[in-house]
Design a protein around this motif. Sequence first.
Motif, PDB file in Angstrom:
ATOM      1  N   THR A   2       0.832  -1.201   0.000  1.00  0.00           N
ATOM      2  CA  THR A   2       0.000   0.000   0.000  1.00  0.00           C
ATOM      3  C   THR A   2       0.869   1.254   0.000  1.00  0.00           C
ATOM      4  O   THR A   2       0.598   2.222  -0.712  1.00  0.00           O
ATOM      5  CB  THR A   2      -0.896   0.006   1.258  1.00  0.00           C
ATOM      6  OG1 THR A   2      -1.568  -1.238   1.326  1.00  0.00           O
ATOM      7  CG2 THR A   2      -1.913   1.122   1.203  1.00  0.00           C
ATOM      8  N   LEU A  68      -6.107  -2.541  -3.263  1.00  0.00           N
ATOM      9  CA  LEU A  68      -5.392  -2.586  -1.992  1.00  0.00           C
ATOM     10  C   LEU A  68      -6.267  -2.212  -0.796  1.00  0.00           C
ATOM     11  O   LEU A  68      -5.765  -1.920   0.280  1.00  0.00           O
ATOM     12  CB  LEU A  68      -4.168  -1.648  -2.049  1.00  0.00           C
ATOM     13  CG  LEU A  68      -3.151  -1.956  -3.155  1.00  0.00           C
ATOM     14  CD1 LEU A  68      -2.071  -0.878  -3.199  1.00  0.00           C
ATOM     15  CD2 LEU A  68      -2.521  -3.323  -2.943  1.00  0.00           C
TER      16      LEU A  68
ATOM     17  N   LEU B  26      -6.137   1.530  -6.919  1.00  0.00           N
ATOM     18  CA  LEU B  26      -5.378   0.764  -5.931  1.00  0.00           C
ATOM     19  C   LEU B  26      -5.870   0.999  -4.502  1.00  0.00           C
ATOM     20  O   LEU B  26      -6.125   0.059  -3.761  1.00  0.00           O
ATOM     21  CB  LEU B  26      -3.887   1.112  -6.034  1.00  0.00           C
ATOM     22  CG  LEU B  26      -3.230   0.693  -7.360  1.00  0.00           C
ATOM     23  CD1 LEU B  26      -1.880   1.357  -7.526  1.00  0.00           C
ATOM     24  CD2 LEU B  26      -3.079  -0.816  -7.412  1.00  0.00           C
ATOM     25  N   HIS B  27      -5.988   2.272  -4.109  1.00  0.00           N
ATOM     26  CA  HIS B  27      -6.324   2.589  -2.720  1.00  0.00           C
ATOM     27  C   HIS B  27      -7.802   2.922  -2.518  1.00  0.00           C
ATOM     28  O   HIS B  27      -8.250   3.034  -1.384  1.00  0.00           O
ATOM     29  CB  HIS B  27      -5.474   3.762  -2.231  1.00  0.00           C
ATOM     30  CG  HIS B  27      -3.996   3.496  -2.275  1.00  0.00           C
ATOM     31  ND1 HIS B  27      -3.259   3.596  -3.434  1.00  0.00           N
ATOM     32  CD2 HIS B  27      -3.124   3.115  -1.306  1.00  0.00           C
ATOM     33  CE1 HIS B  27      -1.999   3.291  -3.170  1.00  0.00           C
ATOM     34  NE2 HIS B  27      -1.887   2.991  -1.902  1.00  0.00           N
TER      35      HIS B  27
END
Lengths: 137, 142
Positions: A2, A68, B26-27
Amino acid sequence: MTIIAALAIGLIFGTGIAVSGMINPAKVINFFDIAGTWDPSLAFVMAGALAVTMVGYRVVLRRPAPMLDREFHVPTSRQIDLPLILGSAIFGIAWGATGACPGGIIPAIGLGEPAALVFVVSIAIGIGIVRLVQARR
Amino acid sequence: MTEFTPLASLLGGLLIGLAAVLLMALHGRIMGLTGILSGLLPPPDADWSWRAAFLLGAISAPALIVALGDRTIPFETPLSFGAQVVGGLVVGIGAALGSGCTSGHGVCGLARLSPRSLVATCTFMATALATVFVIRHLLGSA
């Protein structure tokens, strides 16, 4: 993972800010000076950023979750309220006067410019003041 | 005067957009610098580490370009130290009260077709234009 990913994305963002000229407060102020030393460059920054983000979000937000994290953290409020308008109006006044928005001026710290650090610390204190006041309500 | 740089600015904008898309993919996060910075202020949010890493990357990039690319990146401010402090404070207060700035509302919010971000972006663009006009052409300072 991350953290490494966030670092890499930050590098891409900072490169974009530096290459685009958003990093330079004088250029930002000139973007708004249509009646004077107008520099329309920042319209190209917005156009490029928006084009990619609009298409990219369409693809990404269709997935069930980010890679993530367990869920997307996307604001859900749709209310047009006074803090939104008042805050944005105040931000615009100060952005026009200084040429410094958080996204442009934070990467400028990497140029070793003392003014960038002064701006960022002051911006952080401003954000902190609002958080304190809102937490007391 | 600053030089009109349509190609470099477009390229930079594309990179900013790419970063926004990747941070969402991604986050799962909106790439709003006001929000990212806000989560790092004491007491920091539980997820402070990605925020710190993102900002570290954002700050490192211009330093790397200057060091490795052997080129200068223009940076100029007409303001005195005192004006930088006051101006910065007001930027922070406005952006926090309005729940976002150029990156959060102007790029990510508009890309999501958020009505709040559309109102915010039109508002801060309008007051910024008016402010520069007043400072440069009515008050007549640089």
